[in-house]
Design a protein around this motif. Sequence first.
Motif, PDB file in Angstrom:
ATOM      1  N   ASP A  34      77.022  48.836  17.298  1.00  0.00           N
ATOM      2  CA  ASP A  34      76.080  49.941  17.094  1.00  0.00           C
ATOM      3  C   ASP A  34      74.654  49.588  17.484  1.00  0.00           C
ATOM      4  O   ASP A  34      73.791  50.468  17.543  1.00  0.00           O
ATOM      5  CB  ASP A  34      76.133  50.441  15.648  1.00  0.00           C
ATOM      6  CG  ASP A  34      75.559  49.444  14.643  1.00  0.00           C
ATOM      7  OD1 ASP A  34      75.441  48.248  15.000  1.00  0.00           O
ATOM      8  OD2 ASP A  34      75.245  49.853  13.514  1.00  0.00           O
ATOM      9  N   ARG A  52      70.134  56.216  18.173  1.00  0.00           N
ATOM     10  CA  ARG A  52      71.185  57.185  17.829  1.00  0.00           C
ATOM     11  C   ARG A  52      70.671  58.301  16.921  1.00  0.00           C
ATOM     12  O   ARG A  52      71.351  59.316  16.754  1.00  0.00           O
ATOM     13  CB  ARG A  52      72.355  56.452  17.164  1.00  0.00           C
ATOM     14  CG  ARG A  52      72.946  55.355  18.040  1.00  0.00           C
ATOM     15  CD  ARG A  52      74.055  54.595  17.338  1.00  0.00           C
ATOM     16  NE  ARG A  52      74.476  53.440  18.104  1.00  0.00           N
ATOM     17  CZ  ARG A  52      75.369  53.469  19.098  1.00  0.00           C
ATOM     18  NH1 ARG A  52      75.929  54.617  19.431  1.00  0.00           N
ATOM     19  NH2 ARG A  52      75.704  52.375  19.747  1.00  0.00           N
ATOM     20  N   LYS A 108      70.089  50.591  17.957  1.00  0.00           N
ATOM     21  CA  LYS A 108      70.630  51.320  16.803  1.00  0.00           C
ATOM     22  C   LYS A 108      69.835  52.580  16.485  1.00  0.00           C
ATOM     23  O   LYS A 108      70.400  53.650  16.238  1.00  0.00           O
ATOM     24  CB  LYS A 108      70.665  50.395  15.586  1.00  0.00           C
ATOM     25  CG  LYS A 108      71.296  51.009  14.352  1.00  0.00           C
ATOM     26  CD  LYS A 108      71.380  49.997  13.210  1.00  0.00           C
ATOM     27  CE  LYS A 108      72.029  50.598  11.978  1.00  0.00           C
ATOM     28  NZ  LYS A 108      72.136  49.595  10.875  1.00  0.00           N
TER      29      LYS A 108
END
Length: 411
Positions: free
Chosen positions: A342, A316, A313
Motif C-alpha cells: 500500500d 490513495r 500511501k
Amino acid sequence: MNIALQKGKVNSAVIAVELPSSKSISNRLLIAQALSKKTFKIIGISEAEDTRILCQALDAEHNELNIGMAGTAYRFLTAYLSLMEGEYCLKCHERMQERPIGNLVEALQKLGAEISYTGMEGYPPLKIKGQTLNGGQVELKGNVSSQFISALLLIAPYLREGIQLKIKDALVSAPYVDMTIQLMQRLNVIVRREDEQITVLSGKYATKEAIQVERDWSSAAFFYAYVALGGSAIELKGLQRNSIQGDAFCAQLFKLLGVETTQLPDCLLVELDPNFETPKEIEIDLTDTPDLIPAFIVCASQIVQRLHIKGVKTLRIKESDRVQALKNELEKLNIELIEIDDNAIRVIGQRSSVKSLIVDVYNDHRIAMAFAPLCQVVDEVLIKDSEVVKKSYPNFWEEFSKVAILMKMTS
C-alpha cells in the motif's frame, strides 16, 4: 471542457512562466489572520479555488458551509470552528466524504471540542459547536495526514493552556508541518519541537510586517517534467530555492532526470543538461513530498526503465486515488505500474510509441497537469475535464500554452 495538446514550436531559447502563489502557505496564513482578527496583512494570496473557498468560509455570515473538494480548508476549518462560538454544519463534496477525518476529530474532542458526524463515523460531513477550549496534552497519529497536525497547531495559541502535541507513528509529509511551525514563529508565537513532541504556548498571532506568500513549488513540477522530456529552458518567475516549502525538493528530484536548476535574481532557470547520462533505474522515497509524485512518475516513465517509489500511501486519499489513476492512465501508454504494497510501487518504463492519448483526470488537478508534458513525446494528448486545474493553478493552461499548442474542445 477538454483540451488537446501538441508539441509546440518555441521561438525563444528560454520561456518565462508565471507560477501561482502557494496555496499551502496562503491557507495557513488565512487561518492565523482570522484568529488574530486580521491584525496583519498577507501579500500575494493564492487565487486557487481551494484558497478562495477558505476565504469565503472565513468571511461567511451563515453557519452552514459547503467546502466542496477543498481538503486542506476542510481540515483547518474543523479545528478553527471548534473555537468559534456558534453551531456549524461543515459540508463537502462526495469524494471528501471518503477521506478520513476521525483522527483530527478525536484529538479536538479530547481538547474539549463538541463535534459530531452527520454521516459515516470518522468521515465528513461534521456538526461543530464552537466554544473556548482549554488545550493541554493530546496525541495524534502522524501517518494519515500532516494536515491534521497543522490544523491543531494553528489554533493552539488560542487555547487557554496552549498545546503539548505528541505525534504517534511515522509522520508523513513532514515538511508541511515544518512549514506550519515556521509561519507560526514568524507571527511571533512560541513553538518548540523536540523529536515527536511539539509544544505551543498560549498567545496571539501578531506582526508589524506584511507577509509575502511564496510562489508554489508543487506547481513547478509540471514544467520541470516538460524540460526533462526535451523541452526548452524555462524561467520560473519569482521562485526561490531558499523556501519553506518541502516541495522545493522538486529541483533535486528532477536532477535525477537530467534537469539543472540555477537561481537568478528574480527567477529560477530550469534547463536540461546536454551531457546527462540517463540512469536505467531510480529508487526513491517520496513520503515527505507526495504532491510531486504524479508529475515525476509520468515523466520518469518515459526516461528510465525501472522506477521504484516509496511513500505513496497518502496518494490513495487525495482528490482521487492517485495510485489507481496513474495506473489506469499509464496503461494506455503500455506502461505497467505495479503495486508492491500500500506504500510502494514499481513502474516499468519505456518511451511511448502511442500516437494519441486521451487522459481521464478523475476530478484531480494534479493528474490533469501531470500528463500535459507528454505532448513532448505523444503526437496529441487530450486532457478531459481540463478545468479541474483551477483547484490549485487556475492559469495553468494559459502558461502551458507558452510551450505547447493548445486546442480547446467541448466535452
